[in-house]
Design a protein around this motif. Sequence first.
Motif, short mmCIF file in Angstrom:
data_model
loop_
_atom_site.label_atom_id
_atom_site.label_comp_id
_atom_site.label_asym_id
_atom_site.label_seq_id
_atom_site.Cartn_x
_atom_site.Cartn_y
_atom_site.Cartn_z
N THR A 40 -3.36 5.01 0.63
CA THR A 40 -2.59 3.99 1.36
C THR A 40 -1.11 4.39 1.43
O THR A 40 -0.38 3.89 2.28
N SER A 41 -0.67 5.28 0.55
CA SER A 41 0.71 5.75 0.64
C SER A 41 0.84 6.88 1.66
O SER A 41 1.78 6.91 2.46
N ILE A 42 -0.10 7.82 1.65
CA ILE A 42 0.06 8.96 2.54
C ILE A 42 -0.08 8.54 4.00
O ILE A 42 0.59 9.09 4.88
N GLY B 60 0.82 -1.21 0.00
CA GLY B 60 0.00 0.00 0.00
C GLY B 60 0.85 1.25 0.00
O GLY B 60 0.55 2.23 -0.69
N SER B 61 1.93 1.23 0.76
CA SER B 61 2.82 2.39 0.79
C SER B 61 3.53 2.56 -0.56
O SER B 61 3.65 3.65 -1.09
N ALA B 62 3.99 1.44 -1.10
CA ALA B 62 4.77 1.51 -2.33
C ALA B 62 3.90 1.89 -3.53
O ALA B 62 4.24 2.79 -4.30
N VAL B 63 2.78 1.21 -3.68
CA VAL B 63 1.92 1.49 -4.83
C VAL B 63 1.16 2.77 -4.56
O VAL B 63 0.39 2.86 -3.61
N GLY B 64 1.42 3.77 -5.35
CA GLY B 64 0.77 5.05 -5.09
C GLY B 64 0.71 5.89 -6.36
O GLY B 64 0.77 5.37 -7.48
N LEU B 65 0.63 7.20 -6.15
CA LEU B 65 0.55 8.09 -7.30
C LEU B 65 1.78 7.91 -8.18
O LEU B 65 1.73 8.06 -9.39
N1 PFF Z 1 5.63 5.12 -2.94
C1 PFF Z 1 4.61 6.11 -3.11
C2 PFF Z 1 4.25 6.24 -4.57
O1 PFF Z 1 4.83 5.55 -5.41
O2 PFF Z 1 3.38 7.03 -4.89
C3 PFF Z 1 4.99 7.46 -2.57
C4 PFF Z 1 5.67 7.48 -1.25
C5 PFF Z 1 5.10 6.86 -0.14
C6 PFF Z 1 6.87 8.11 -1.12
C7 PFF Z 1 5.77 6.84 1.07
C8 PFF Z 1 7.53 8.13 0.07
C9 PFF Z 1 6.99 7.49 1.16
F1 PFF Z 1 7.63 7.48 2.28
#
Ligand code: PFF
Length: 517
Positions: A341-343, A29-34
Motif C-alpha cells: 500500500t506504500s509503494i 496505507g501510504s504512511a504505514v509501511g516497511l
Molecule cells: N511511509 C512508508 C513507510 O513508512 O514505509 C514509505 C514511503 C511511502 C516513503 C511513500 C515515501 C513515500 F512517498
Amino acid sequence: MSAPAKAPTTAGGRETWTSSTGFILAAIGSAVGLGNIWRFPGVAYESGGGAFLIPYLIALLTAGIPILFLDYAIGHRYRGAAPLAFRRLAKRAESLGWFQTALAFVIATYYAAVIAWSCSYFIYSFDLRWGEDTLKFFTGEYLRVGDPEISTSIVSAVALPLVLVWVAVMIVIALGVTKGVQSVNVLFIPMLAIAFTGLVVRAVTLPGAMDGLNALFTPDWSKLADLSVWIAAYSQIFFSLSIAFGIMITYSSYLKRKTNMTSSGLVVAFANSSFEILAGIGVFATLGFMAHQQNVAVGDLEGLTGPILSFVTFPAVINQMPGGNIFGAIFFASLIMAGFTSIISILLGVAASIQEKFGLSQKSSAILVTALCAIPSVLLFSTTSGLLALDTVDQWANNIGIVVSAIAMTVLVVWVFRKSDVLAGHLSAVSTFKVGRIWRFLIGVLAPIFLTVMLVDKVVALVSEGYEGLPQWYINVFGWGTIAFIVLTAVIMAAIPWKGRDDESFVAWPQLEEEDR
Ligand code: PFF
C-alpha cells in the motif's frame, strides 16, 4: 450487461477518491509501511529507547504534522502531482516537484525489493526453509551477497518475486485512483490492522516479552544530547508519514473540493504513529522471548535493526516458537500488505507527474512509469550486490535527499514565493480545525532551521567518516550518485517544455475562501 461504474471526478474531470474515508485509508496505507515495522523498532531502540519518544514526538508535532498539512494544501489547492502543483504555485518551482518525484522514484526501486524478500519469506515460513543459521541463509543462500561492486549476476530467487511485485503494482496503478489504489487500501488496511494486532497479542504473551519491552522503553536520557538521535527522529517521521516526497501532494490533489484536510491529517498521523508504537511492542516482545530462550539479556542480542531484524533475527525467533509457522506467515504477510500500500502511493505520484507533464493518458503513463522503475529496480537490487546497494541508497535518500527536499519546500513556499498566507487560508477555509500563525512559524522558521542544522551535521559525518567502511568509489556511485541523479532529473525535467494541459488557464478552486465563509 450493465456498463462498468465510472470513477468519480471533479467538475474539471480529475478523478477523485469516493469519500474522505477512501482518502484517509489510502493516506494511512501510504504512511504505514516497511518504515513502521522494520525501521521504527530498531531506530527507537538504538536511539535511546523510551527517551527516543521525546525527539520523535517533537519531530512529529513541529515538522511532521505541519509539513503533512503543507503537502495537503499544495496538492488540493493546485490540483496536481508535485511538478504541476509547484508549477501552478510559481513557474520557477516546477523543478522542486521533480526533485521530490525523483526521490520517490529512487525509493520505490529498492522498497520493491524488500517487498519481494517478504514474499519469499512468507512462503519459506511454512516449512521454516531458512533452517537454523538464519543469517547464513539470508545473506548466503537467499541473497548470495558478494563484495561491494557493480554486480551483473542476478539472483533468480529475488528477481522472480520482484518482477511479480512490479506486475502487481503496474496493474493497480493502471486501474487508477479509485478502482486501483483506493480498492487495494480499503481491502488491505483493515486486514493489516487485524493481522498485526493478532501478532502483537501473541507476542506480548510469550515468556520474556516484558524484558523485551523494558529494553525498548527504558529511557537512556544521555542520548538526547546526541544530534544524530534527533536526525534519526526527523528522518523517521518524514519517511514514515510519506511527507516531502510529493506523494501526499498527489494524494490530496484527488480530493473533492470540500474536504476537511486538517482533521484527516491528524487521523492519518495518529494512526501512523500508533502503528509504529504497536510494531515496536510486537517486535521487542518477540525479541524478549528470544533472549529468554537463549538466557541472555535483550541488549546482548545482535541484529536488532533494518533488514537483519526482519529477515534474520525474526526467522530465528520463529524457529523457536510453538506455532512459529503461522506467526511467521502472518508477520511476512503484514510486511507485504504494509509495503504494497506504500509503494503504490509512490508509483501513483510518479505516474501522475509524467502524465500531466506530457499530456499522456492515465493508463499509458502508469504502464510506462512502472516499467521504467521496475527495470533499474530488478537490475540493481536483485543482484549479488543488491543488499549493499540498497542500504547505501537508502542511507543517502533518507538522510540527505528527504531533508534537502523538506528544507527547499518550506523555504521556497514561505520565503521565496510567499504563499504561506494563501495556503493557510485555503486549509482553514475547508477544514474545521484552522491553521494560522503557529503553523506558519513551524513551517517557515522552526522546521527549516532545525533541518538545516541536521543536514550539515549529517553531510559532514558522511564526508569525513564514510559509511560502514565501504570503499569511497562505492559511496560515490551509490550514495552521492543517488543525490546527483535526483538533482539532474529535477533540472532536466523542468527544462523540458510542458506538453500537458495548459496550466495558464488554471484557477485555484474558484473563490473557495469567499464561498465558504
Ligand atoms: N511511509 C512508508 C513507510 O513508512 O514505509 C514509505 C514511503 C511511502 C516513503 C511513500 C515515501 C513515500 F512517498
